[in-house]
Design a protein around this motif. Structure first.
Motif, PDB file in Angstrom:
ATOM      1  N   THR A   2       0.818  -1.193   0.000  1.00  0.00           N
ATOM      2  CA  THR A   2       0.000   0.000   0.000  1.00  0.00           C
ATOM      3  C   THR A   2       0.861   1.257   0.000  1.00  0.00           C
ATOM      4  N   SER A   4       1.073   4.708   1.208  1.00  0.00           N
ATOM      5  CA  SER A   4       0.388   5.482   2.246  1.00  0.00           C
ATOM      6  C   SER A   4       0.033   6.881   1.770  1.00  0.00           C
ATOM      7  N   THR A   7      -3.107   6.528  -0.202  1.00  0.00           N
ATOM      8  CA  THR A   7      -4.205   6.244   0.717  1.00  0.00           C
ATOM      9  C   THR A   7      -4.657   7.508   1.433  1.00  0.00           C
ATOM     10  N   SER A  56      -7.804   1.856   3.065  1.00  0.00           N
ATOM     11  CA  SER A  56      -6.383   1.689   3.391  1.00  0.00           C
ATOM     12  C   SER A  56      -5.522   1.192   2.245  1.00  0.00           C
ATOM     13  N   GLY A  57      -6.104   0.959   1.100  1.00  0.00           N
ATOM     14  CA  GLY A  57      -5.281   0.403   0.031  1.00  0.00           C
ATOM     15  C   GLY A  57      -5.771   0.803  -1.346  1.00  0.00           C
ATOM     16  N   GLU A 135      -9.755  -4.741   8.261  1.00  0.00           N
ATOM     17  CA  GLU A 135      -8.557  -4.322   7.534  1.00  0.00           C
ATOM     18  C   GLU A 135      -8.440  -5.064   6.202  1.00  0.00           C
ATOM     19  N   ALA A 136      -8.736  -6.360   6.221  1.00  0.00           N
ATOM     20  CA  ALA A 136      -8.665  -7.159   4.992  1.00  0.00           C
ATOM     21  C   ALA A 136      -9.731  -6.708   3.990  1.00  0.00           C
ATOM     22  N   GLU A 139      -8.930  -3.130   2.506  1.00  0.00           N
ATOM     23  CA  GLU A 139      -7.708  -3.096   1.699  1.00  0.00           C
ATOM     24  C   GLU A 139      -8.042  -2.902   0.221  1.00  0.00           C
ATOM     25  N   ASP A 140      -9.163  -3.498  -0.239  1.00  0.00           N
ATOM     26  CA  ASP A 140      -9.509  -3.319  -1.653  1.00  0.00           C
ATOM     27  C   ASP A 140     -11.013  -3.226  -1.920  1.00  0.00           C
TER      28      ASP A 140
END
Length: 247
Positions: A2, A4, A7, A56-57, A135-136, A139-140
């Motif tokens: 990622t 940052s 993001t 986050s990603g 979070e997982a 992420e996308d």
């Protein structure tokens, strides 16, 4: 890995766009049978922006709902925001205010609300089962609503945006289309998933405004008002997403 900086830039763009959307829709007026309008982007701004901060990603999948439900986003400020999913899974628990004019049958109690929104429980329950951690998922993936407002009649009956007067729909759609396009430009996803027919139509319309590369598809709406959703909704939607190449 990622980036940052990307993001942080995306989060800032989403927050700025949400604030502009909130301010713009607050200037609109709606005639009867609409008697009450809630804008959770305003009175639940803290939790909504905490939710936006979860991005986050490199977002590959954007899922779009229609507008907030009275026991979901109207309480938490999070799209399809069933209280337990937002508080216990996403770990978002911010102070929530009140709309200027509150319907006595639809009080905003924030995270103290004891009602559970079925649509949100089904949607976030599927993501929780598949991704295990927020979070997982973030992420996308990203979830948002097309329209941020809740519309109610005097009886407290929910009135969806597609049932507004034509001139009201036109003004609202112009604002919501612009916001959706801003989000799509910022995240540049591979897939745009309409949660239900209305959201899919909104995505198709906005994608035509600008040649966006995201592929538009649709999943079954999790609302219990749809008979097809009350029998293994999660299984059906998983198959739809797999068939479309999203999962």
């Amino acid at each position: 890995m990622t980036n940052s900086n990307v993001t942080n830039s995306n989060v800032k763009t989403l927050i700025r766009a949400a604030r502009e959307l909130s301010d713009s829709v607050d200037l609109l007026s709606f005639a009867e049978p609409v008697t009450h309008v809630y804008n959770p982007l305003a009175y639940a701004r803290k939790s909504h922006e905490a939710y936006l901060g979860r991005v986050s990603g490199d977002v590959k999948v954007v899922l779009l709902g229609m507008n907030p439900g009275p026991w979901g986003m109207a309480q938490t400020g999070v799209p399809f925001g069933e209280v337990a999913a937002v508080r216990d899974w996403m770990q978002i628990h911010e102070p929530v205010g009140k709309p200027p004019i509150e319907h006595e049958k639809r009080p905003v109690e924030g995270f103290d609300c004891q009602r559970s929104e079925v649509s949100g429980r089904r949607l976030w329950g599927l993501f929780q089962e598949r991704f295990e951690t927020p979070e997982a998922f973030f992420e996308d993936h990203f979830v948002l609503n097309y329209c941020p407002l809740v519309f109610m009649e005097e009886s407290a009956r929910n009135r969806t945006p597609d049932k507004l007067l034509p001139e009201e729909r036109e003004r609202l759609s112009a604002i919501c289309d612009a916001h959706l396009l801003t989000v799509i430009r910022a995240l540049d996803p591979d897939h745009l998933v309409g949660v239900g027919v209305y959201a899919e139509a909104c995505l198709k319309r906005v994608v035509q405004i600008e040649d966006c590369r995201g592929k538009v598809t649709r999943i079954l709406h999790p609302s219990p008002a749809s008979p097809a959703s009350n029998n293994d909704w999660a299984g059906k939607v998983t198959k739809q997403l797999q068939k479309a190449g999203v999962w």
